[in-house]
Design an enzyme around this catalytic site. Structure first.
Site, PDB file in Angstrom:
ATOM      1  N   CYS A  34      37.232 -51.066  48.068  1.00 51.94           N
ATOM      2  CA  CYS A  34      36.793 -50.240  49.195  1.00 51.94           C
ATOM      3  C   CYS A  34      37.084 -48.776  48.922  1.00 51.94           C
ATOM      4  CB  CYS A  34      37.533 -50.635  50.476  1.00 51.94           C
ATOM      5  SG  CYS A  34      37.404 -52.364  50.948  1.00 51.94           S
ATOM      6  N   ASP A 439      30.444  -7.060  41.945  1.00 54.64           N
ATOM      7  CA  ASP A 439      29.324  -7.248  42.858  1.00 54.64           C
ATOM      8  C   ASP A 439      29.452  -6.305  44.058  1.00 54.64           C
ATOM      9  OD1 ASP A 439      27.034  -9.249  43.753  1.00 54.64           O
ATOM     10  OD2 ASP A 439      28.342  -8.957  45.493  1.00 54.64           O
TER      11      ASP A 439
END
Length: 489
Positions: A34, A439
């Site tokens: 699981c 940037d």
């Protein structure tokens, strides 16, 4: 993480979905495995055994739980945050390389021997490349069985199985159901009557903030290749066996994905690339917890947690688009790219209209006459040098590459400065620690927030954000009113 038994038991008892994909719980008394968040009553700790992969569980003789469907959990975030051989191998396996080229092809791409690759995968994941690819084929088969009405023989072929018998045996072994039983159990509305179309849900770890993710993709979309339509991002895909068109729409607990494929064998690759595009295997809790340690970033994270890094479905394409975007606006970059697409892209048919071409291949772009490019001469040189290296294979920014080596090769090309290399590292290579201190948007945000705004000082300040500086960039960009930061309406 699977070797930390106490931590794994706590995660299972609390049904913590954050750990889905990090490890799998095999239950000795039932013979099933699981995901940690399985809704059933957790077994006793002495009956739990933990494995690092679904393939390892299957090799140990465990079957997938029918309730929590562990084979459909998000992938481990480890494979997208690391650049070592195991992580690069897992990215390639997810991209279907073992099915297409075998283990020798996988090893060749990594620059190691087949034995070395197998040994390292076994040591970390408890399964070799063939077992990992087999587990992926089983998952692909399940998707096709449950979401299409393809005949089982075509499902087997599309999922990569060598024979119907192998397909039947694998499905029964992994899911404890025959293929026909899987289809019977699937909801009726899951079936798609349109040939070549697959609709599915792409899971992710919560939280996920779709604003900058889909906003960026929509704002930078190249006409003919990409579009935003009726609440979904759509684009064409160049795939190993043909081409495809994907539609991706954000939902509260999943991404709705609709794939139109020319060849169903491309399903696994298409899903892998879409997950990578949207950074769906990230661990947002780990990322945001680290960034919250900075008192300047903490309010940004608390306001809109779960930001992802928008990436790409084609690394070479993105490298070309990064050059087209040098020192120009987003609109100008789109215009340059649209001209290339119209002149050199491969035409495709879109049943829903809107999309017309695949982005041109590197080989096609290498044949472009530089004099036809409406850009400064120095950028023409940058463009032609890049596409020639991409076309002859001397530069490969793909998922298997070593990040540091590829950065060095890019920096050696004319016209490639830190901004271009870092944006390629962030969005094409997938480096979660790529940073853009030069940037303009990052520097403007830093200045408004009281952070250092010079590249050197900002880089030093950002050391505390490692290894998640690419995510910090998303939070800094989000302080601006640029369209990339907003989900289109």
């Amino acid at each position: 993480m699977h070797i930390d038994t106490e931590r794994c038991v706590r995660a299972v008892r609390s049904k913590d979905a954050r750990f889905d994909g990090w490890f799998f719980t095999a239950v000795l008394t039932t013979g099933i495995y699981c995901r940690p968040s399985c809704p059933v009553v957790p077994p006793k700790p002495e009956n739990m055994v933990f494995h690092p992969s679904a393939a390892a569980c299957q090799q140990a003789g465990f079957r997938a739980c029918k309730r929590c469907r562990p084979d459909t959990s998000p992938g481990s975030p480890e494979w997208n945050r690391r650049a070592d051989v195991v992580a690069r191998a897992m990215r390639l396996i997810a991209d279907g390389v073992v099915d297409r080229e075998g283990v020798t092809g996988l090893a060749a791409r990594l620059g190691y021997s087949s034995r070395q690759v197998e040994r390292q995968l076994l040591a970390e994941l408890g399964a070799g490349p063939l077992a990992l690819a087999r587990a992926q084929r089983a998952q692909t088969a399940r998707l096709l069985i449950e979401t299409t009405d393809l005949p089982m023989a075509e499902v087997a072929f599309a999922a990569g199985f060598s024979s119907i018998r192998t397909f039947n045996d694998t499905v029964r072994e992994v899911f404890a159901l025959a293929p026909s039983e899987l289809r019977t159990r699937a909801p009726r509305n899951a079936y798609r009557s349109t040939p070549g179309v697959v609709s599915l849900r792409l899971p992710f770890r919560a939280p996920l903030n779709p604003d900058n993710l889909f906003g960026h993709l929509a704002a930078t979309a190249v006409p003919g290749v990409e579009e935003w339509r009726e609440g979904a991002y759509r684009r064409t895909l160049r795939l190993p066996y043909g081409h495809g068109i994907v539609s991706l729409a954000p939902r509260p607990d999943h991404i709705a994905c609709r794939l139109t494929l020319g060849d169903p064998r491309d399903l696994t690759v298409a899903i892998s690339r879409c997950r990578r595009l949207l950074d769906l295997d990230a661990d947002p809790v780990a990322v945001d917890d680290q960034l919250r340690t900075d008192p300047v970033l903490a309010p940004l994270v608390d306001k809109a947690p779960g930001r992802r890094v928008p990436r790409t479905v084609d690394e070479a394409e993105f490298a070309v688009r990064a050059v087209l975007g040098q020192q120009v606006s987003t609109a100008a970059a789109r215009t340059h790219a649209a001209r290339l697409v119209a002149a050199h892209g491969e035409a495709v048919e879109d049943p829903e209209g809107g999309l017309t071409h695949l982005f041109p291949s590197a080989a096609a772009l290498a044949e472009v006459d530089p004099d036809t490019l409406a850009m400064p001469r120095t950028r023409r040189t940058t463009f032609t040098t890049l596409v020639s290296h991409l076309a002859d294979g001397s530069l490969n920014p793909g998922i298997e590459t070593d990040w540091a080596e590829t950065r060095a090769r890019l920096l050696a090309l004319p016209g490639f400065g830190p901004w271009t290399v870092d944006v390629i590292a962030m969005r094409a290579l997938g480096d979660p620690d790529a940073f853009l201190p030069t940037d303009l948007g990052v520097r403007r945000a830093a200045r408004e927030l009281g952070l250092p705004s010079t590249p050197a000082a900002l880089t030093a300040r950002a050391a505390a954000w490692r290894p998640w500086r690419a995510y910090a960039v998303q939070y800094l960009w989000a302080t601006d009113s640029h369209p990339i930061n907003f989900l289109p309406v």
